[in-house]
Design an enzyme around this catalytic site. Structure first.
Site, PDB file in Angstrom:
ATOM      1  N   SER A   1       0.865  -1.172   0.000  1.00  0.00           N
ATOM      2  CA  SER A   1       0.000   0.000   0.000  1.00  0.00           C
ATOM      3  C   SER A   1       0.902   1.223   0.000  1.00  0.00           C
ATOM      4  CB  SER A   1      -0.884  -0.042   1.246  1.00  0.00           C
ATOM      5  OG  SER A   1      -1.611   1.155   1.375  1.00  0.00           O
TER       6      SER A   1
ATOM      7  N   LYS B   1      -1.278  -0.987  -4.286  1.00  0.00           N
ATOM      8  CA  LYS B   1      -2.415  -0.160  -3.875  1.00  0.00           C
ATOM      9  C   LYS B   1      -1.952   1.287  -3.781  1.00  0.00           C
ATOM     10  CE  LYS B   1      -4.760   0.173   0.506  1.00  0.00           C
ATOM     11  NZ  LYS B   1      -5.491  -0.552   1.558  1.00  0.00           N
TER      12      LYS B   1
ATOM     13  N   LYS C   1      -2.838   5.128  -2.795  1.00  0.00           N
ATOM     14  CA  LYS C   1      -3.727   5.993  -2.001  1.00  0.00           C
ATOM     15  C   LYS C   1      -4.094   7.210  -2.836  1.00  0.00           C
ATOM     16  CE  LYS C   1      -3.856   3.854   1.993  1.00  0.00           C
ATOM     17  NZ  LYS C   1      -5.103   3.454   2.663  1.00  0.00           N
TER      18      LYS C   1
ATOM     19  N   ASP D   1      -7.128   3.315  -3.137  1.00  0.00           N
ATOM     20  CA  ASP D   1      -7.819   3.406  -1.840  1.00  0.00           C
ATOM     21  C   ASP D   1      -8.002   4.878  -1.497  1.00  0.00           C
ATOM     22  OD1 ASP D   1      -8.829   3.194   0.714  1.00  0.00           O
ATOM     23  OD2 ASP D   1      -7.116   2.120   1.562  1.00  0.00           O
TER      24      ASP D   1
ATOM     25  N   GLU E   1     -11.137   1.117  -3.260  1.00  0.00           N
ATOM     26  CA  GLU E   1     -11.437   0.868  -1.851  1.00  0.00           C
ATOM     27  C   GLU E   1     -12.010   2.122  -1.198  1.00  0.00           C
ATOM     28  OE1 GLU E   1      -8.117  -1.036   0.057  1.00  0.00           O
ATOM     29  OE2 GLU E   1      -8.727  -0.417   2.057  1.00  0.00           O
TER      30      GLU E   1
ATOM     31  N   ASP F   1     -13.706  -1.025   3.225  1.00  0.00           N
ATOM     32  CA  ASP F   1     -12.772  -1.178   4.348  1.00  0.00           C
ATOM     33  C   ASP F   1     -13.459  -0.592   5.586  1.00  0.00           C
ATOM     34  OD1 ASP F   1     -10.757  -0.788   6.251  1.00  0.00           O
ATOM     35  OD2 ASP F   1      -9.327   0.157   4.916  1.00  0.00           O
TER      36      ASP F   1
ATOM     37  N   LYS G   1     -10.038  -6.429   8.356  1.00  0.00           N
ATOM     38  CA  LYS G   1      -9.002  -6.073   9.327  1.00  0.00           C
ATOM     39  C   LYS G   1      -9.491  -6.506  10.701  1.00  0.00           C
ATOM     40  CE  LYS G   1      -7.315  -1.974   6.852  1.00  0.00           C
ATOM     41  NZ  LYS G   1      -7.337  -0.484   6.802  1.00  0.00           N
TER      42      LYS G   1
ATOM     43  N   GLY H   1      -4.184  -3.990   6.181  1.00  0.00           N
ATOM     44  CA  GLY H   1      -3.108  -3.756   7.144  1.00  0.00           C
ATOM     45  C   GLY H   1      -3.297  -2.428   7.839  1.00  0.00           C
TER      46      GLY H   1
HETATM   47  O1  OSB Z   1      -6.972   2.223   4.508  1.00  0.00           O
HETATM   48  O2  OSB Z   1      -6.012   0.374   4.314  1.00  0.00           O
HETATM   49  C1  OSB Z   1      -6.037   1.504   4.806  1.00  0.00           C
HETATM   50  C2  OSB Z   1      -2.889   2.122   6.893  1.00  0.00           C
HETATM   51  C3  OSB Z   1      -3.412   2.853   7.927  1.00  0.00           C
HETATM   52  C4  OSB Z   1      -4.743   3.185   7.904  1.00  0.00           C
HETATM   53  C5  OSB Z   1      -5.559   2.753   6.856  1.00  0.00           C
HETATM   54  C6  OSB Z   1      -5.052   1.987   5.819  1.00  0.00           C
HETATM   55  C7  OSB Z   1      -3.684   1.702   5.825  1.00  0.00           C
HETATM   56  C8  OSB Z   1      -3.005   0.988   4.766  1.00  0.00           C
HETATM   57  C9  OSB Z   1      -1.690   0.367   5.162  1.00  0.00           C
HETATM   58  O3  OSB Z   1      -3.377   0.969   3.626  1.00  0.00           O
HETATM   59  C10 OSB Z   1      -1.503  -1.033   4.780  1.00  0.00           C
HETATM   60  C11 OSB Z   1      -0.284  -1.600   5.460  1.00  0.00           C
HETATM   61  O4  OSB Z   1      -0.338  -1.875   6.670  1.00  0.00           O
HETATM   62  O5  OSB Z   1       0.721  -1.785   4.769  1.00  0.00           O
HETATM   63 MG    MG Z   2      -8.274   1.147   3.286  1.00  0.00          MG
END
Ligand code: OSB
Ligand code: MG
Length: 378
Positions: free
Chosen positions: A141, A167, A169, A195, A220, A245, A269, A297
């Site tokens: 991510s 992924k 952001k 995401d 996402e 999510d 999660k 994660g």
């Molecule tokens: O939206 O998935 C998410 C990390 C912190 C808060 C929200 C998210 C995330 C990640 C990190 O996308 C994924 C990772 O732990 O590598």
């Molecule tokens: Mg997410």
């Protein structure tokens, strides 16, 4: 089993690089760890996935600490607990929210149960699930980067390292250019998704529909976490599947998602849904309905990562998880061995030792500890 104490520790772990999402940025993780001791002196570990600020969910490291001390601990300490599935019911009545605080303690009980029975956590979680995976496929991510070009270079490097899912952001204004640059650099076949962490609203539907052209695996959580209805409206306009999510806080929300067609994939999660039992229930439901799930994660240390790896070994986890190796986040992790990925984006599920499958490095944890409190059964 009976829990005789809960040892709360806050460890501070600087991320190798800041992780920026549409709703905030993480640089120094303040991770709450729970070490639960049972009546036979075993110690089980749980990591609370709450962040430093309430920008992902309303929980934070500090609210979780308070919730565990004031409300979770009194409900579980000294009580006879039949097994890991008995924890959640104890914490349900007259105790709203605080899912990540509840999950941290529940996970420690799963670890204890696995140790008592001499089973790897994946084996315990996977009981009755048929064949579990010996390796899980993982993705990365990537936080919002300084420019589309910087992101594209980063993404290309990750693909070359073997990651099975990239992924990206996104947020309003940091979306189309970024995704175009990534698609151009990686080619039409590369497994790319986006995401948004709730960054868009009703007014952005045209902009979101324009993302179809990038052939993403999924988008996402584009809209607000409590807004399944508008996700359903949006899904009608999109070819790209929506993955939820933040919206999926329990089994009921997953059922709602399917009933409303508000999304077609679920990111599971453990912390967000209140524990492993809840994660399993969502997995089983989605599997029965043909809805793919994958393991999300929360920038976990090696302890929370052990749980994610174990969970992702279940058969319904058909997309690569946000489970990158330790070195993606930390100079040094708190477990040995650290989590490593092979050149094909796979992490081995440790099935050769009971519990988490990795050793918790207590010396390292002591070095990183900023705050500590022992809650004992009275
Ligand atoms: O939206 O998935 C998410 C990390 C912190 C808060 C929200 C998210 C995330 C990640 C990190 O996308 C994924 C990772 O732990 O590598
Ligand atoms: Mg997410």
């Amino acid at each position: 089993m009976r829990l005789t104490s809960l040892h709360l520790r806050e460890i501070r772990m600087p991320l190798k690089e800041p992780f920026r999402i549409s709703s905030g940025v993480a640089t120094l993780r303040r991770i709450l760890l729970v070490a639960a001791t049972d009546e036979e002196g075993r110690v089980g570990w749980g990591e609370c996935t709450a962040g430093e600020e309430p920008n992902y969910s309303s929980e934070t490291t500090d609210t979780a600490w308070l919730a565990i001390r004031e409300w979770v601990a009194p409900l579980v300490l000294g009580r006879e607990i039949a097994g890991p599935f008995s924890v959640r019911p104890l914490l349900e009545h007259n105790f709203r929210g605080h899912s990540m605080a509840k999950a941290a303690v529940e996970v420690a009980v799963w670890d204890l149960e696995a140790q008592r029975r001499g089973l790897p956590l994946a084996g315990l979680i996977g009981e009755g699930q048929g064949e579990i995976r010996k390796e899980v496929e993982v993705g990365i991510s990537l936080g919002i980067q300084a420019s589309p070009r910087a992101l594209a270079e980063r993404a290309a490097d990750c693909l070359a390292r073997g990651y099975r899912k990239i992924k990206i952001k996104i947020g309003p204004g940091e979306d189309l250019d970024y995704l175009a640059a990534v698609r151009e650099a990686l080619g039409p076949e590369a497994p790319v998704m986006a995401d948004a962490n709730n960054a868009y609203g009703r007014a952005d539907f045209d902009r979101l529909a324009a993302l179809d052209e990038f052939d993403l695996m999924m988008i996402e959580q584009p809209l607000a976490c409590d807004d399944l209805l508008r996700h359903a409206e949006l899904q009608k306009l999109l070819l790209t599947p929506i993955c939820l999510d933040e919206s999926i806080t329990c089994l009921d929300r997953a059922e709602d998602m399917v009933a409303l067609d508000a999304g077609r994939i679920v990111n599971i999660k453990v912390g967000r849904v209140g524990g492993i039992a809840s994660a399993l229930a969502i997995h089983d439901f989605c599997r029965s309905r043909g809805v793919p799930v994958w393991c999300g994660g929360m920038l976990e240390s090696g302890i929370g990562r052990a749980v994610n790896v174990a969970l992702a070994s279940l058969p319904g986890f058909t997309f690569p998880g946000d489970i990158s190796p330790s070195e993606r986040y930390w100079e040094r992790d708190v477990v040995t061995p650290e989590w490593t990925m092979d050149g094909h984006g796979r992490i081995r599920v440790p099935l050769d030792r009971p519990g988490l499958g990795v050793a918790v490095d207590l010396d390292r944890i002591e070095d990183l500890t900023a705050r500590s409190e022992v809650l004992a059964a009275r």
